[in-house]
Design an enzyme around this catalytic site. Structure first.
Site, PDB file in Angstrom:
ATOM      1  N   GLU A 212       4.712   0.888   3.687  1.00 21.10           N
ATOM      2  CA  GLU A 212       3.199   1.142   3.977  1.00 21.10           C
ATOM      3  C   GLU A 212       2.392   0.052   3.052  1.00 21.10           C
ATOM      4  O   GLU A 212       1.849  -0.528   1.719  1.00 21.10           O
ATOM      5  CB  GLU A 212       2.592   2.158   2.703  1.00 21.10           C
ATOM      6  CG  GLU A 212       3.208   3.476   3.290  1.00 21.10           C
ATOM      7  CD  GLU A 212       2.535   3.918   4.531  1.00 21.10           C
ATOM      8  OE1 GLU A 212       1.474   3.418   5.100  1.00 21.10           O
ATOM      9  OE2 GLU A 212       3.304   4.902   5.298  1.00 21.10           O
ATOM     10  N   CYS A 246      -7.074   0.261   0.870  1.00 21.13           N
ATOM     11  CA  CYS A 246      -6.006  -0.224   1.472  1.00 21.13           C
ATOM     12  C   CYS A 246      -6.632  -0.936   3.056  1.00 21.13           C
ATOM     13  O   CYS A 246      -6.397  -1.763   4.039  1.00 21.13           O
ATOM     14  CB  CYS A 246      -4.393  -0.405   1.779  1.00 21.13           C
ATOM     15  SG  CYS A 246      -4.327   1.895   1.941  1.00 21.13           S
TER      16      CYS A 246
HETATM   17  P1  NAD Z   1       1.915  -5.498  -4.703  1.00 24.32           P
HETATM   18  O1  NAD Z   1       2.406  -5.742  -3.411  1.00 24.32           O
HETATM   19  O2  NAD Z   1       1.218  -6.422  -5.683  1.00 24.32           O
HETATM   20  O3  NAD Z   1       2.841  -3.900  -5.591  1.00 24.32           O
HETATM   21  C1  NAD Z   1       2.875  -3.425  -5.713  1.00 24.32           C
HETATM   22  C2  NAD Z   1       4.520  -2.482  -5.616  1.00 24.32           C
HETATM   23  O4  NAD Z   1       5.047  -3.565  -6.280  1.00 24.32           O
HETATM   24  C3  NAD Z   1       4.052  -2.236  -7.118  1.00 24.32           C
HETATM   25  O5  NAD Z   1       3.937  -0.686  -8.232  1.00 24.32           O
HETATM   26  C4  NAD Z   1       4.720  -3.713  -8.326  1.00 24.32           C
HETATM   27  O6  NAD Z   1       4.956  -3.243  -9.749  1.00 24.32           O
HETATM   28  C5  NAD Z   1       5.544  -3.981  -7.571  1.00 24.32           C
HETATM   29  N1  NAD Z   1       6.024  -5.323  -7.199  1.00 24.32           N
HETATM   30  C6  NAD Z   1       4.999  -6.390  -7.358  1.00 24.32           C
HETATM   31  N2  NAD Z   1       5.720  -7.660  -7.444  1.00 24.32           N
HETATM   32  C7  NAD Z   1       7.333  -7.226  -7.543  1.00 24.32           C
HETATM   33  C8  NAD Z   1       7.811  -8.045  -7.266  1.00 24.32           C
HETATM   34  N3  NAD Z   1       8.210  -9.495  -6.792  1.00 24.32           N
HETATM   35  N4  NAD Z   1       9.412  -7.679  -6.743  1.00 24.32           N
HETATM   36  C9  NAD Z   1       9.597  -6.177  -6.644  1.00 24.32           C
HETATM   37  N5  NAD Z   1       8.147  -4.975  -6.964  1.00 24.32           N
HETATM   38  C10 NAD Z   1       7.667  -6.070  -7.359  1.00 24.32           C
HETATM   39  O7  NAD Z   1       0.243  -4.387  -4.206  1.00 24.32           O
HETATM   40  P2  NAD Z   1      -0.881  -4.117  -5.760  1.00 24.32           P
HETATM   41  O8  NAD Z   1      -0.914  -5.102  -5.653  1.00 24.32           O
HETATM   42  O9  NAD Z   1      -0.242  -2.879  -6.067  1.00 24.32           O
HETATM   43  O10 NAD Z   1      -0.703  -3.218  -4.065  1.00 24.32           O
HETATM   44  C11 NAD Z   1      -2.387  -3.859  -3.466  1.00 24.32           C
HETATM   45  C12 NAD Z   1      -1.760  -4.135  -1.946  1.00 24.32           C
HETATM   46  O11 NAD Z   1      -1.080  -2.725  -1.968  1.00 24.32           O
HETATM   47  C13 NAD Z   1      -2.650  -3.827  -0.774  1.00 24.32           C
HETATM   48  O12 NAD Z   1      -2.269  -5.040   0.046  1.00 24.32           O
HETATM   49  C14 NAD Z   1      -3.561  -3.657  -0.442  1.00 24.32           C
HETATM   50  O13 NAD Z   1      -3.620  -2.926   0.910  1.00 24.32           O
HETATM   51  C15 NAD Z   1      -1.523  -2.387  -0.330  1.00 24.32           C
HETATM   52  N6  NAD Z   1      -1.831  -1.070  -0.018  1.00 24.32           N
HETATM   53  C16 NAD Z   1      -1.452  -0.229   0.876  1.00 24.32           C
HETATM   54  C17 NAD Z   1      -1.319   0.992   1.157  1.00 24.32           C
HETATM   55  C18 NAD Z   1      -0.911   1.668   2.677  1.00 24.32           C
HETATM   56  O14 NAD Z   1      -0.858   2.735   2.142  1.00 24.32           O
HETATM   57  N7  NAD Z   1      -0.708   0.961   3.447  1.00 24.32           N
HETATM   58  C19 NAD Z   1      -2.580   1.474  -0.447  1.00 24.32           C
HETATM   59  C20 NAD Z   1      -2.571   1.017  -0.893  1.00 24.32           C
HETATM   60  C21 NAD Z   1      -2.174  -0.320  -1.054  1.00 24.32           C
END
Ligand code: NAD
Length: 459
Positions: A212, A246
């Protein structure tokens, strides 16, 4: 410390899964009711945690997180028997006499990784579907919403048996360690770049994933739109959670014929909803951290500010900001904004807007504001996107009868309601043969008569 600190927890969950207890629908229902009770009795703890993380009001936490979680649990409890039931399908004539059916079986031990922007929803919502489908669950909330991550972890670990559901706090290091284990499914919510890391890691074990993700979700405002309502619904959808959503409209494509009227209405609605001094508006949350604050500050091109543009680093606050006229190649048009800045672009023909959107990665959401069924249909037919709205923003995600998910760079797979149950299930296909008689047709000798019959049966 062992290099795989989570192997023991996962093994516990695997052993429990293999005991078949999660296959019992009564067991699943009991876990879901328990989750509902735990969330209900701890609402104040959750309100406080989210408030500390992003300053979100109680009403919005109910409307955009806790209320949706509770309604998903209730919806799931109502429909679980029906979703989990063996589904009979027709048997093709060539295979008679027999019956055919599909069994939904749980996948096993699943991992859920959440994002910070709706931290409760994005951990608990997939957890509900995973439990309903009969899996054991490990949840890793986002470390960026630190207080909420702690609260979620405590609630899960203090109220559920580790072998059924367990939460782990942590960031990149911990998530990488968790991913060193083989899961039966990974459900990830987050950014597209991290989604690629998760997908690669899952590929090592051929683990199925649901991603997602995010991206730039456009809104098209056609010249025949109801201008005032369109402006009001866009202002709400863009600035709720201060644009850290998002599915928020990332940018607007406005028909140049109504540009001035529409921009005036956007400004009017901003003031009507958030007041002359938006920093005091309880409908605006804070930016999650300094890193994002600085990133957003850099995106505000002062030459283009037509409303807002002010900020306070101390309070991690950025006022709702409108930018116009934004050129298509402007840096703000490169990546998802994820904050309270709204670029406005104009178009002269609908085709121009459609081609522009199609030249970019497929969006998670798309919103079309129009009173013309021709315009609506053209957009729906010609542009690929995850989901969205006609004359509305965001709310499609609150309907558990609709699948929620992206396409292309905005994600793969979808959930909510039955769709969530299905992505955490394997669909086992069964052909059950009758022993009443055995047609000889599939056995040699292969006569011309048998060939004719087979041809007829399979046409
Ligand atoms: P992110 O990708 O930075 O982090 C998401 C998760 O991944 C966190 O739990 C984090 O600890 C983990 N993570 C981060 N870097 C990692 C790595 N290198 N290796 C493994 N795990 C890692 O995203 P965010 O900043 O928490 O959220 C914002 C993003 O999420 C935006 O792009 C938003 O559009 C998207 N989002 C999508 C939805 C959806 O339902 N489609 C919902 C909410 C947010």
């Amino acid at each position: 410390m062992s290099s795989n600190p989570y192997a023991g927890i996962l093994q516990k969950q695997r052993d429990f899964f293999h005991s078949n207890q999660t296959k019992d629908l009564k067991f699943r229902r009991k876990q879901l009711k328990h989750l509902l009770e735990v969330i209900t009795t701890n609402e104040d703890v959750l309100f406080d945690a989210i408030y500390q993380d992003i300053g979100k009001s109680k009403l919005e936490t109910i409307a955009t997180e806790i209320g949706l979680i509770k309604s998903e649990i209730n919806h799931t409890l109502t429909h679980l028997d029906e979703w989990a039931a063996k589904e009979y399908v027709p048997t093709v004539l060539a295979n008679f006499p027999a019956s055919s059916y599909v069994i939904s079986e749980p996948l096993g031990s699943v991992l859920i990784i959440g994002a910070w922007n709706y931290p409760l929803l994005l951990s608990f919502h997939p957890m509900i579907s995973a439990i309903a489908a009969g899996n054991t669950v490990i949840v890793k909330p986002s470390e960026l919403a630190a207080n909420t991550s702690r609260a979620i972890t405590q609630l899960i670990n203090e109220n559920f048996d580790t072998q059924v559901a367990y939460a782990i706090e942590g960031g990149i290091k911990e998530t990488t360690d968790i991913l060193n284990n083989k899961f039966d499914k990974i459900f990830f919510t987050g950014s597209t770049p991290v989604g690629k890391i998760i997908y690669q890691s899952a590929a090592k074990n051929l683990t199925p994933v649901t991603l997602e993700l995010g991206g730039k979700s456009p809104a098209i405002i056609s010249s025949d739109a109801s201008i005032k309502l369109a402006a009001k619904r866009i202002i709400w959808g863009k600035f709720v959670n201060s644009g850290q959503t998002c599915v928020a409209p990332d940018y607007l494509l406005v028909d140049q014929k109504i540009r001035e009227k529409f921009i005036t209405e956007l400004k009017n609605q901003l003031v009507a909803i958030h007041g002359e001094n938006p920093e005091n508006s309880e409908g605006l949350t804070r930016i999650i951290n300094e890193k994002n604050f600085d990133r957003l500050q850099r995106l505000i091109d002062e030459k283009l500010v037509i409303h807002g543009g002010t900020s306070s680093k101390e309070n991690l606050f950025i006022a709702p900001t409108l930018l116009f006229p934004v050129p298509k190649e402007h840096p703000i048009m490169e990546d998802e904004i994820f904050g309270p800045i709204l670029p406005i672009l104009e178009y002269s023909e609908l085709n121009e807007a459609i081609e522009f959107i199609k030249s970019k990665p497929k969006p998670l959401s798309l919103y079309t504001f129009t009173n013309s069924s021709k315009t609506k249909q053209k957009v729906l037919d010609e542009i690929s996107f995850g989901g969205g709205g006609i004359n509305e923003t965001l709310v499609h995600l609150g309907n558990h009868h609709l699948p929620f998910g992206g396409v292309g760079s905005s994600g793969m797979g979808n959930y909510h309601g039955k769709y969530g149950f299905d992505i955490f299930s394997h669909k086992k296909a069964i052909h059950e043969k009758s022993n009443l008689f055995e047609p000889n047709i599939k056995y040699p000798p292969f006569t011309n008569f048998k060939t004719k019959i087979i041809k007829w049966l399979l046409q």
